[in-house]
Design a protein around this motif. Sequence first.
Motif, PDB file in Angstrom:
ATOM      1  N   VAL A   1       0.842  -1.203   0.000  1.00 56.85           N
ATOM      2  CA  VAL A   1       0.000   0.000   0.000  1.00 56.85           C
ATOM      3  C   VAL A   1       0.874   1.249   0.000  1.00 56.85           C
ATOM      4  O   VAL A   1       0.642   2.190  -0.780  1.00 56.85           O
ATOM      5  CB  VAL A   1      -0.969  -0.005   1.206  1.00 56.85           C
ATOM      6  N   HIS A   2       1.891   1.262   0.857  1.00 59.30           N
ATOM      7  CA  HIS A   2       2.788   2.433   0.906  1.00 59.30           C
ATOM      8  C   HIS A   2       3.485   2.639  -0.441  1.00 59.30           C
ATOM      9  O   HIS A   2       3.536   3.766  -0.953  1.00 59.30           O
ATOM     10  CB  HIS A   2       3.832   2.258   2.005  1.00 59.30           C
ATOM     11  N   LYS A   3       3.986   1.565  -1.017  1.00 60.38           N
ATOM     12  CA  LYS A   3       4.688   1.678  -2.293  1.00 60.38           C
ATOM     13  C   LYS A   3       3.748   2.201  -3.384  1.00 60.38           C
ATOM     14  O   LYS A   3       4.116   3.106  -4.158  1.00 60.38           O
ATOM     15  CB  LYS A   3       5.238   0.307  -2.701  1.00 60.38           C
ATOM     16  N   GLY A   4       2.535   1.655  -3.438  1.00 56.66           N
ATOM     17  CA  GLY A   4       1.585   2.040  -4.490  1.00 56.66           C
ATOM     18  C   GLY A   4       1.117   3.477  -4.369  1.00 56.66           C
ATOM     19  O   GLY A   4       0.991   4.179  -5.377  1.00 56.66           O
ATOM     20  N   LEU A   5       0.873   3.927  -3.133  1.00 56.84           N
ATOM     21  CA  LEU A   5       0.378   5.293  -2.939  1.00 56.84           C
ATOM     22  C   LEU A   5       1.495   6.324  -2.969  1.00 56.84           C
ATOM     23  O   LEU A   5       1.232   7.525  -3.060  1.00 56.84           O
ATOM     24  CB  LEU A   5      -0.401   5.390  -1.621  1.00 56.84           C
ATOM     25  N   SER A   6       2.744   5.867  -2.919  1.00 48.11           N
ATOM     26  CA  SER A   6       3.895   6.781  -3.036  1.00 48.11           C
ATOM     27  C   SER A   6       4.355   6.921  -4.477  1.00 48.11           C
ATOM     28  O   SER A   6       5.229   7.747  -4.778  1.00 48.11           O
ATOM     29  CB  SER A   6       5.066   6.261  -2.184  1.00 48.11           C
ATOM     30  N   SER A   7       3.795   6.098  -5.366  1.00 54.43           N
ATOM     31  CA  SER A   7       4.207   6.100  -6.773  1.00 54.43           C
ATOM     32  C   SER A   7       3.439   7.149  -7.564  1.00 54.43           C
ATOM     33  O   SER A   7       2.433   7.693  -7.107  1.00 54.43           O
ATOM     34  CB  SER A   7       3.952   4.717  -7.392  1.00 54.43           C
ATOM     35  N   ASN A   8       3.937   7.410  -8.750  1.00 55.78           N
ATOM     36  CA  ASN A   8       3.243   8.313  -9.663  1.00 55.78           C
ATOM     37  C   ASN A   8       3.204   7.678 -11.047  1.00 55.78           C
ATOM     38  O   ASN A   8       4.244   7.525 -11.672  1.00 55.78           O
ATOM     39  CB  ASN A   8       3.957   9.665  -9.731  1.00 55.78           C
ATOM     40  N   PRO A   9       2.053   7.227 -11.539  1.00 57.99           N
ATOM     41  CA  PRO A   9       0.726   7.349 -10.915  1.00 57.99           C
ATOM     42  C   PRO A   9       0.536   6.379  -9.757  1.00 57.99           C
ATOM     43  O   PRO A   9       1.245   5.377  -9.660  1.00 57.99           O
ATOM     44  CB  PRO A   9      -0.217   7.014 -12.076  1.00 57.99           C
ATOM     45  N   LYS A  10      -0.439   6.676  -8.906  1.00 58.60           N
ATOM     46  CA  LYS A  10      -0.709   5.847  -7.746  1.00 58.60           C
ATOM     47  C   LYS A  10      -1.418   4.543  -8.175  1.00 58.60           C
ATOM     48  O   LYS A  10      -2.131   4.506  -9.170  1.00 58.60           O
ATOM     49  CB  LYS A  10      -1.602   6.596  -6.749  1.00 58.60           C
TER      50      LYS A  10
END
Length: 315
Positions: A9-18
Amino acid sequence: MNENFKNEVHKGLSSNPKSLPSKYFYDKKGDALFVEIMNLPEYYLTRSELEIFQNKTQELIDSIGVQTDSYFELIELGAGDGTKTKELLRELDKQNYNFDYFPIDISSNALKLLEQDLNTQIPNLRVQTRQGDYFEVLASLKNSKQPKVVLFLGSNIGNMQDQMAFKFIYNLGANLQPGDKILLGVDLIKAKEIVLPAYNDKKGITAKFNLNLLDRINKELGANFNLNHFEHQPEYTEKEGIAKSCIVSTTNQTVEINATGNSYTFAEGEKIHTEISRKYNDQLIENIIANTNFSIQTKILDSKAYFADYILKRD
């Protein structure tokens, strides 16, 4: 706490795009919502493949090439509630085939319900449930050296990018012997008017299913997502052949997740990508299985040619 869940979850929401991994849709509430989805009038996928399993059961049995006098292992990846597979299991049982059924699923709840149901409906069936990662379970079964038929139904492979799908089939092959089979269910490329409603039903069940992922993060990771500030958004183009599901922020906002110790900002209109659902044709399947030591033996279609079950043989 599920450390993998927290980290992904942290990795995915810290990425761009999420993004968020679709495998985390399936908690107890998610399981129940997906069962509802499968019964919706717009969701043709389950009905189409179920039709194959109901009306072409013998063709499936003939295609996987098993014999009544030879033992084999029937392994299902992501068994869920087993609605389609039961049609095959009943017929195999009726014809006295000698096999064990190994349903594998990430959801222990789904496996428990499936085993209870099978014990009632097909009492003679030998069921060995396995909860966990597909390849870890397959690796543990590999040592048996028994002939294997692997079911991967529901176009679940369509949730992967093509390169990931190739790696998935390749890794399956690494856990199988020459002559083993995969029964691969895939959704076929169709018009937008047919595909898009399957991911945007009138009752809004698919929207609840998608947004339940945020609710799960709230409950299990101590987040403060306000579900009223996010919307489900499906997309599909026939040319690309890929349906996408996103969760869209309806306002500028910040969400905190206690488990990760971080806050995450969302712009109005920003998307969190949650799932793809790839649609296929023969050429795409050939491309994916190239260099995997598998070959197409045959394919079986439903009456509308919406869906196909491909029989792949390990060379």
